[in-house]
Write an enzyme that holds these catalytic residues in place. Structure first.
Site, mmCIF file in Angstrom:
data_model
loop_
_atom_site.group_PDB
_atom_site.id
_atom_site.type_symbol
_atom_site.label_atom_id
_atom_site.label_comp_id
_atom_site.label_asym_id
_atom_site.label_seq_id
_atom_site.Cartn_x
_atom_site.Cartn_y
_atom_site.Cartn_z
ATOM 1 N N LYS A 13 0.825 -1.214 0.000
ATOM 2 C CA LYS A 13 0.000 0.000 0.000
ATOM 3 C C LYS A 13 0.859 1.264 0.000
ATOM 4 C CE LYS A 13 -2.198 -0.987 3.854
ATOM 5 N NZ LYS A 13 -1.561 -2.242 4.304
ATOM 6 N N ARG A 88 -9.200 0.986 9.460
ATOM 7 C CA ARG A 88 -8.840 -0.389 9.819
ATOM 8 C C ARG A 88 -9.914 -1.059 10.658
ATOM 9 N NH1 ARG A 88 -2.863 0.470 9.452
ATOM 10 N NH2 ARG A 88 -1.770 -1.478 9.836
ATOM 11 N N ARG A 127 11.839 -6.732 4.762
ATOM 12 C CA ARG A 127 11.703 -5.343 5.224
ATOM 13 C C ARG A 127 12.377 -5.163 6.587
ATOM 14 N NH1 ARG A 127 5.824 -2.576 5.072
ATOM 15 N NH2 ARG A 127 5.499 -3.697 7.006
ATOM 16 N N ARG A 133 12.110 -2.213 11.287
ATOM 17 C CA ARG A 133 10.892 -1.826 12.007
ATOM 18 C C ARG A 133 10.585 -2.860 13.087
ATOM 19 N NH1 ARG A 133 5.845 -0.245 8.216
ATOM 20 N NH2 ARG A 133 4.728 -1.221 9.932
ATOM 21 N N ARG A 144 -0.399 -8.579 13.720
ATOM 22 C CA ARG A 144 -0.910 -7.570 12.768
ATOM 23 C C ARG A 144 -1.804 -8.231 11.721
ATOM 24 N NH1 ARG A 144 4.498 -5.186 10.798
ATOM 25 N NH2 ARG A 144 3.261 -3.762 9.536
#
Ligand code: AMP
Length: 188
Positions: A13, A88, A127, A133, A144
């Site tokens: 996204k 969300r 990632r 992160r 998540r």
């Protein structure tokens, strides 16, 4: 035009939103980016949400709705907004409708990027190596993904019923996904 980029974490996204910012001058409203910025600034809000974010949970509707409202108010002349990672939950989607309606606007289109879970997990491992992160660790990511399936995916039938939902295979090359998104937007 107001567009929601919809999909699980690591669906692409943010990558696609940034392309649309460059190509169409839209404004990207990513609640994840806003919350990360609050954290790096050391603000009270940042401190309040840090633990929830790192564990992979959702921060409260109230907090993210206020962030979005502020950005909508700050950008009265925007040609369009891309909502990335928002809404969300069902209450967030309702709040977004109300905020836009108050400005004589609406959600015009919702583009869902579909990506299989095993591909998402591979992406997140990469990632994590590249960006570090905290919430890209396997345990937080599982949470998540659960939050997406339980609280966010229920928005799909709502937008489908409104005739706003389109789907793009998010496992294709970035350029192909982008071309398909642009084709959809050209028809709106
Ligand atoms: P993202 O970068 O969109 O994956 O968001 C990173 C984290 O920020 C999420 O796992 C949540 O903890 C929090 N977050 C971002 N957007 C929202 C939202 N709309 N509602 C609740 N929590 C959010």
């Amino acid at each position: 035009m107001n567009l929601i980029l919809f999909g699980p974490p690591a669906a692409g996204k943010g990558t696609q939103a940034k392309k649309l910012v460059n190509e169409r001058n839209f404004i990207q409203l990513s609640t994840g980016d806003m919350l990360r910025a609050a954290r790096s600034s050391g603000s009270e809000l940042g401190k309040r949400v840090a633990g929830i974010m790192d564990s992979g949970g959702l921060v409260s509707d109230e907090i993210v709705i206020a962030l979005i409202e502020e950005q909508l108010d700050n950008n009265p002349d925007a040609v369009g907004f891309i909502f990335d990672g928002f809404p969300r939950t069902v209450p967030q989607a309702k709040a977004l409708d109300d905020l836009l309606e108050a400005k004589g606007q609406k959600v015009d289109i919702v583009i869902r990027l579909s990506v299989d879970d095993d591909v998402l997990i591979e992406r997140v491992v990469t990632r994590f190596e590249q960006e570090g992160r905290a919430d890209d660790n396997p345990e937080s990511f599982k949470k998540r993904l659960n939050a997406y399936n339980e609280q966010t995916a229920p928005l799909l039938p709502i937008y489908a019923e409104q005739g706003k939902l389109r789907e793009v295979d998010g496992m294709q090359a970035i350029g192909t996904v982008s071309a398909e998104i642009n084709k959809i937007l050209d028809k709106v």
